[in-house]
Design a protein around this motif. Structure first.
Motif, PDB file in Angstrom:
ATOM      1  N   TYR A 160       2.237 -28.885 -10.172  1.00 37.97           N
ATOM      2  CA  TYR A 160       3.264 -28.201 -10.965  1.00 37.97           C
ATOM      3  C   TYR A 160       3.788 -29.077 -12.094  1.00 37.97           C
ATOM      4  N   ARG A 161       4.089 -30.331 -11.795  1.00 36.17           N
ATOM      5  CA  ARG A 161       4.630 -31.206 -12.850  1.00 36.17           C
ATOM      6  C   ARG A 161       3.592 -31.469 -13.935  1.00 36.17           C
ATOM      7  N   HIS A 162       2.318 -31.463 -13.563  1.00 34.53           N
ATOM      8  CA  HIS A 162       1.257 -31.659 -14.563  1.00 34.53           C
ATOM      9  C   HIS A 162       1.105 -30.416 -15.444  1.00 34.53           C
ATOM     10  N   LEU A 163       1.249 -29.251 -14.845  1.00 32.63           N
ATOM     11  CA  LEU A 163       1.193 -28.020 -15.638  1.00 32.63           C
ATOM     12  C   LEU A 163       2.363 -27.955 -16.625  1.00 32.63           C
ATOM     13  N   ARG A 164       3.535 -28.371 -16.178  1.00 29.97           N
ATOM     14  CA  ARG A 164       4.700 -28.395 -17.082  1.00 29.97           C
ATOM     15  C   ARG A 164       4.464 -29.368 -18.236  1.00 29.97           C
ATOM     16  N   SER A 165       3.865 -30.505 -17.951  1.00 35.30           N
ATOM     17  CA  SER A 165       3.572 -31.480 -18.997  1.00 35.30           C
ATOM     18  C   SER A 165       2.559 -30.911 -19.993  1.00 35.30           C
ATOM     19  N   LEU A 166       1.530 -30.243 -19.490  1.00 31.20           N
ATOM     20  CA  LEU A 166       0.537 -29.618 -20.369  1.00 31.20           C
ATOM     21  C   LEU A 166       1.175 -28.524 -21.218  1.00 31.20           C
ATOM     22  N   ALA A 167       2.160 -27.835 -20.669  1.00 30.67           N
ATOM     23  CA  ALA A 167       2.871 -26.804 -21.438  1.00 30.67           C
ATOM     24  C   ALA A 167       3.690 -27.441 -22.555  1.00 30.67           C
ATOM     25  N   ARG A 168       4.329 -28.574 -22.271  1.00 31.57           N
ATOM     26  CA  ARG A 168       5.100 -29.276 -23.312  1.00 31.57           C
ATOM     27  C   ARG A 168       4.194 -29.744 -24.447  1.00 31.57           C
ATOM     28  N   GLU A 169       2.935 -30.060 -24.106  1.00 28.57           N
ATOM     29  CA  GLU A 169       1.970 -30.492 -25.126  1.00 28.57           C
ATOM     30  C   GLU A 169       1.361 -29.309 -25.877  1.00 28.57           C
ATOM     31  N   GLY A 170       1.659 -28.086 -25.459  1.00 24.48           N
ATOM     32  CA  GLY A 170       1.129 -26.905 -26.132  1.00 24.48           C
ATOM     33  C   GLY A 170      -0.288 -26.560 -25.733  1.00 24.48           C
ATOM     34  N   LEU A 171      -0.751 -27.042 -24.589  1.00 25.15           N
ATOM     35  CA  LEU A 171      -2.118 -26.766 -24.143  1.00 25.15           C
ATOM     36  C   LEU A 171      -2.201 -25.571 -23.200  1.00 25.15           C
ATOM     37  N   VAL A 172      -1.124 -25.314 -22.474  1.00 18.56           N
ATOM     38  CA  VAL A 172      -1.047 -24.152 -21.593  1.00 18.56           C
ATOM     39  C   VAL A 172       0.292 -23.472 -21.815  1.00 18.56           C
ATOM     40  N   ARG A 173       0.376 -22.229 -21.334  1.00 21.27           N
ATOM     41  CA  ARG A 173       1.610 -21.457 -21.481  1.00 21.27           C
ATOM     42  C   ARG A 173       2.031 -20.971 -20.098  1.00 21.27           C
ATOM     43  N   ALA A 174       3.323 -21.091 -19.803  1.00 22.10           N
ATOM     44  CA  ALA A 174       3.883 -20.559 -18.563  1.00 22.10           C
ATOM     45  C   ALA A 174       4.300 -19.116 -18.804  1.00 22.10           C
ATOM     46  N   ILE A 175       3.866 -18.223 -17.931  1.00 25.01           N
ATOM     47  CA  ILE A 175       4.223 -16.813 -18.031  1.00 25.01           C
ATOM     48  C   ILE A 175       5.069 -16.478 -16.812  1.00 25.01           C
ATOM     49  N   LYS A 176       6.336 -16.233 -17.036  1.00 28.11           N
ATOM     50  CA  LYS A 176       7.267 -15.971 -15.936  1.00 28.11           C
ATOM     51  C   LYS A 176       6.994 -14.590 -15.349  1.00 28.11           C
ATOM     52  N   GLN A 177       6.757 -14.566 -14.036  1.00 30.38           N
ATOM     53  CA  GLN A 177       6.470 -13.319 -13.327  1.00 30.38           C
ATOM     54  C   GLN A 177       7.631 -12.860 -12.460  1.00 30.38           C
ATOM     55  N   GLY A 178       8.621 -13.712 -12.282  1.00 28.95           N
ATOM     56  CA  GLY A 178       9.759 -13.393 -11.444  1.00 28.95           C
ATOM     57  C   GLY A 178      10.652 -14.613 -11.332  1.00 28.95           C
ATOM     58  N   PRO A 179      11.677 -14.564 -10.476  1.00 21.40           N
ATOM     59  CA  PRO A 179      12.621 -15.671 -10.380  1.00 21.40           C
ATOM     60  C   PRO A 179      11.978 -17.015 -10.023  1.00 21.40           C
TER      61      PRO A 179
END
Length: 114
Positions: A83-102
């Motif tokens: 999870y923390r690696h995905l968040r880091s990749l999102a900050r770098e603009g390589l992936v996008r988080a798509i909120k599906q719920g709370p």
């Protein structure tokens, strides 16, 4: 986790998301990754001799008071979690988080133009 292991894990996550071509949640991504190998500073009574309710732990080396084990990755593992690696990749603009719920997020690879 060493810096090299961090880069390798992030590259694997990017490749999985790129190949999928659709959003994937972190738990599903964790199941797609190779198992994690780690050292446990626990004796045989808690590793080798303990009842096996969870077959997802493989003892690679037994040294009496410490062990090397392999187990599936989890999205929330400390240090080795994704999870923390995905968040880091999102900050770098390589992936996008798509909120599906709370408490539910899926991750999507962002194609970059060269």
């Amino acid at each position: 986790m060493t810096r090299a292991e961090t880069y390798q894990l992030r590259a694997q996550l990017l490749e999985l998301l790129r190949e999928a071509g659709h959003p994937i949640n972190s738990a599903a991504l964790a199941r797609m990754l190779p198992w994690h190998t780690e050292r446990l500073d626990l004796g045989c009574e808690l590793v080798c001799l303990a009842p096996r309710h969870n077959r997802d732990l493989e003892v690679v080396e037994c040294h009496g008071n410490w062990h090397v084990v392999r187990r599936p990755r989890s999205s929330q593992d400390s240090g080795a979690g994704i999870y923390r690696h995905l968040r880091s990749l999102a900050r770098e603009g390589l992936v996008r988080a798509i909120k599906q719920g709370p408490r539910r997020v899926e991750w999507e690879y962002i194609a970059r133009l060269r």
